[in-house]
Every structure is written in structure tokens, then in C-alpha cells.
Design a protein around this motif. Structure first.
Motif, PDB file in Angstrom:
ATOM      1  N   LYS A  59      -3.297  -4.330 -11.953  1.00  0.00           N
ATOM      2  CA  LYS A  59      -2.556  -5.592 -11.953  1.00  0.00           C
ATOM      3  C   LYS A  59      -1.174  -5.345 -12.534  1.00  0.00           C
ATOM      4  N   ILE A  77      -3.251   3.812  -2.353  1.00  0.00           N
ATOM      5  CA  ILE A  77      -3.150   2.882  -3.490  1.00  0.00           C
ATOM      6  C   ILE A  77      -2.870   1.505  -2.901  1.00  0.00           C
ATOM      7  N   ILE A  78      -3.790   0.603  -3.113  1.00  0.00           N
ATOM      8  CA  ILE A  78      -3.695  -0.706  -2.470  1.00  0.00           C
ATOM      9  C   ILE A  78      -3.651  -1.795  -3.531  1.00  0.00           C
ATOM     10  N   ASN A  79      -2.776  -2.741  -3.334  1.00  0.00           N
ATOM     11  CA  ASN A  79      -2.752  -3.924  -4.188  1.00  0.00           C
ATOM     12  C   ASN A  79      -3.800  -4.894  -3.653  1.00  0.00           C
ATOM     13  N   PRO A  80      -4.833  -5.187  -4.436  1.00  0.00           N
ATOM     14  CA  PRO A  80      -5.900  -6.051  -3.918  1.00  0.00           C
ATOM     15  C   PRO A  80      -5.433  -7.479  -3.645  1.00  0.00           C
ATOM     16  N   ASP A  81      -4.280  -7.858  -4.187  1.00  0.00           N
ATOM     17  CA  ASP A  81      -3.770  -9.216  -3.955  1.00  0.00           C
ATOM     18  C   ASP A  81      -2.918  -9.314  -2.695  1.00  0.00           C
ATOM     19  N   VAL A 138      -9.330   9.080  -0.550  1.00  0.00           N
ATOM     20  CA  VAL A 138      -9.621   8.357  -1.795  1.00  0.00           C
ATOM     21  C   VAL A 138      -8.842   7.056  -1.744  1.00  0.00           C
ATOM     22  N   CYS A 139      -9.460   5.986  -2.199  1.00  0.00           N
ATOM     23  CA  CYS A 139      -8.760   4.701  -2.200  1.00  0.00           C
ATOM     24  C   CYS A 139      -8.772   4.119  -3.608  1.00  0.00           C
ATOM     25  N   LEU A 140      -7.602   3.804  -4.120  1.00  0.00           N
ATOM     26  CA  LEU A 140      -7.488   3.233  -5.458  1.00  0.00           C
ATOM     27  C   LEU A 140      -6.922   1.823  -5.335  1.00  0.00           C
ATOM     28  N   LEU A 141      -7.455   0.938  -6.141  1.00  0.00           N
ATOM     29  CA  LEU A 141      -6.852  -0.394  -6.214  1.00  0.00           C
ATOM     30  C   LEU A 141      -5.802  -0.347  -7.311  1.00  0.00           C
ATOM     31  N   SER A 142      -4.587  -0.759  -6.982  1.00  0.00           N
ATOM     32  CA  SER A 142      -3.522  -0.649  -7.984  1.00  0.00           C
ATOM     33  C   SER A 142      -3.810  -1.604  -9.136  1.00  0.00           C
ATOM     34  N   ALA A 150       0.846  -1.193   0.000  1.00  0.00           N
ATOM     35  CA  ALA A 150       0.000   0.000   0.000  1.00  0.00           C
ATOM     36  C   ALA A 150       0.883   1.246   0.000  1.00  0.00           C
ATOM     37  N   TYR A 155      -6.888   1.337   8.022  1.00  0.00           N
ATOM     38  CA  TYR A 155      -6.255   2.177   6.997  1.00  0.00           C
ATOM     39  C   TYR A 155      -7.322   3.053   6.383  1.00  0.00           C
TER      40      TYR A 155
END
Lengths: 143, 208
Positions: free
Chosen positions: B34, A35-39, B28-32, A21, B24
């Protein structure tokens, strides 16, 4: 966590090492962007699933370091298990760098042919500088 | 129709709720994206360092290496031709010297646009004029800012607009494993602000 401020003082990014993150602090607008890595596992997962017996099997070293300019920041990613990172000091292997703008948008990512420990990016010449594990200085152009 | 709108609203709330996470929380929250394998890059050797490198920074056209060298802490390379343009900074106790090899170093640009190197030491931050230091081949400290905060647990970042961003890592009262600390982020200056990015500390067996 590694924290970097852009030279213009408008942005700060906090890059977490053990959870994938990153947090952008937009100091002009008083706004934070995660910015979060969903995995990646989350802090909740650590609380509920990690314990002394399994932590060495589960804990990952997601992000090593980063660097910033006024326009972007770059993260040096790893992703290996932490137990493998602490026992490894060779340059053999690859590194991944991901370049983001200050709105959190991934601009590009690259695979480097060596394992890196420090990075710095000059946006005037588009050069990425890398220090490898053997303390050599390398560079490349980010296209 | 109303039911469809209701379900869409529920789904939207669920997907956007990661910024309301218990541990956490950001605006704003972004999913990075792939991690698609990007272009492969072969690194070119620039230089083999004689001293161990403790940090790497870029500002404008200058690459700054922080070296484990008591007589030459900063090595400056011009990124246009990769040539070494200056080395300066010693361990010592005078204005232009440092108590030890600095660990907390960052670059800002001054109000006049000149690049500056900031070095956080025990209870103070020294601000180095990079251009003048390169010209003189000597560390030119433009300003020393005294701190009232504990050096060990605080990172302090002075910005060109005179505000100050602080990152507090851990204290003796919170001597837990590095993974489980709750960092604090706040801004000093004319409009102080604190960001509660980590509203709670997780309670695992490691925190006992």
C-alpha cells in the motif's frame, strides 16, 4: 509502457502506464517478476467494463516514467485520471517516487513537491534528478 | 486435519494464481505494498535548461540530459558537484552525428567497466564512449551496430555480455489503441528466450 535496462545488462523493467503494474526481467536467471497494485483495475476489467462512453472517466495514468541503476529502479507515479493529465502542464502539485530493488521489494517512497516529467537517480551520490514541466532541472537527496 | 490442509492448499493456490492470469503472466507475482505516504522532499533547483529536455539518464557519477538542440544533443553533468562537464552530439550524417534528436537512449557499462551511451536510430545503434567524449568534448562513437529490425516498433537494448533484449511494441498489422496492444519481449544472443508476459490480447470494443 516504458522499458529500461540496468547498466550492467542483468535486469530490465517494463513499467506500464495505464495499468499499475511493473514487470522485472531477470536476464541472468531467466525469471520474470510482476508487481501489481491490487487497487488498480486490470486488463480483465478493461475488457469487461471499459467502453467508449466511460473510458475518459475511468482510465488512469498510473505511472509516468522510471529510471534504473544496477541496484534498483525508481518509478515516477501519478495515478490521476488520464483526462486530467493531458490537460495539465503545470508543475503545481506533487509527484510520488517509489524505489524498488530488483527482487521487486519496495525500498522507499517519497513525495516530491513538484510535478515531474523525467527522473534519473545516481546511486553513487544518492541524488535524484528531476525535470519539471517547465523544463527546470531539480535535485534532491534520497535519504 | 487433512481437510484443513486441503483448504489451506486451495487458498494458497488462489492467492498465488495471479501469475497465471489470462492477460498477464509472470513467474512470480507480487502485490505492491500500500502506498504509504513517504517522506516529503523539497526539490532544489540545479539549472534552468536553455534547450527542451527529451530524456534524463544517470550512469556512474554522470547525469546525461538529452536536449532538443541540434548542435548540442547531450549535456553531461557531474553529479558530485552538479557542474556541466561536457556538451556534445550534433544532428548530421557523419559517424559522430545523429539523424535526428534521439528518442531511444540508454546507458550500459562496457566490458572494461566504462560507461557507454547507446542511441538507437533507424536500422542501427550507435554506442558512444562517454569518458572519451567528455575528455574530447566531442561525440566519440565507439561502435555502430546495424539492425535488421524496424526502428519504429522495436526497442533494442544491447547488454555488456553481448546479448540483446528486444521489446516489440506494435505493428501495422496490430494497429490498435496503445492500451490494448500485446507487447513482445525476447532475448537474442547465445541463448535466445522469449517471455510471454502478455499471453492474450483483450477483446474489447476498442480492438475491433
Amino acid at each position: 509502457m516504458n522499458v529500461y535496462m540496468a547498466p550492467n545488462g542483468k535486469y530490465v523493467v517494463g513499467i506500464q502506464n495505464f495499468v499499475d503494474a511493473m514487470t522485472i526481467f531477470n536476464l541472468d536467471e531467466n525469471k520474470t517478476i510482476g508487481i501489481i497494485n491490487p487497487d488498480s483495475y486490470t486488463l480483465e476489467d478493461i475488457e469487461s467494463e471499459f467502453n467508449e462512453n466511460n473510458i475518459s472517466e475511468k482510465l488512469r495514468w498510473y505511472n509516468t516514467t522510471g529510471c534504473v541503476t544496477d541496484q534498483c529502479f525508481i518509478v515516477l507515479k501519478d495515478g490521476r485520471f488520464y483526462r486530467d493529465v493531458v490537460n495539465e502542464d503545470s508543475e503545481t502539485g506533487n509527484s510520488v517516487v517509489c524505489k524498488y530493488d530488483w527482487n521487486g521489494k519496495l525500498l522507499s517512497s517519497y513525495v516530491l513537491n513538484k510535478r515531474a516529467t523525467y527522473i534519473a537517480y545516481c546511486d553513487m551520490t544518492d541524488k535524484l534528478y528531476v525535470i519539471g514541466s517547465s523544463n527546470k532541472l531539480y535535485s534532491c537527496n534520497l535519504k | 486435519m487433512k481437510r484443513t490442509i486441503f483448504f489451506i492448499s486451495v487458498i494458497y493456490v488462489l492467492f498465488s494464481s495471479c501469475h497465471g492470469n489470462r492477460y498477464y503472466s509472470t513467474d512470480v507475482c507480487l502485490l505492491s505494498d500500500k502506498q504509504e505516504t513517504g517522506d516529503s522532499i523539497i526539490l532544489q533547483t540545479v539549472n534552468e535548461m536553455s534547450s527542451f529536455t527529451r530524456g534524463l539518464l544517470c550512469v556512474d557519477n554522470y547525469l546525461i540530459l538529452v536536449q532538443q538542440n541540434r548542435d548540442s544533443i547531450f549535456k553531461i553533468i557531474d553529479s558530485r558537484n552538479d557542474s556541466v562537464v561536457s556538451c556534445f552530439g550534433k544532428v548530421g550524417h557523419s559517424r559522430g552525428e545523429f539523424i535526428n534528436i534521439p528518442q531511444k537512449v540508454y546507458c550500459i557499462r562496457g566490458k572494461d567497466g566504462h560507461p557507454l551511451i547507446c542511441v538507437q536510430e533507424i536500422m542501427r545503434t550507435k554506442i558512444i564512449d562517454l569518458t572519451k567524449s567528455i575528455e574530447c568534448n566531442k561525440c566519440f562513437v565507439k561502435e555502430i551496430i546495424k539492425e535488421d529490425k524496424d526502428f519504429l516498433f522495436y526497442y533494442t537494448y544491447y547488454s555488456p555480455n553481448s546479448s540483446c533484449f528486444n521489446y516489440k511494441t506494435i505493428s501495422y498489422e496490430d494497429a490498435r489503441d496503445n492500451v490494448y496492444i500485446k507487447p513482445l519481449f525476447y532475448n537474442d544472443g547465445e541463448s535466445p528466450k522469449e517471455w510471454d508476459v502478455f499471453p492474450n490480447i483483450i477483446t474489447s470494443e476498442f480492438s475491433n
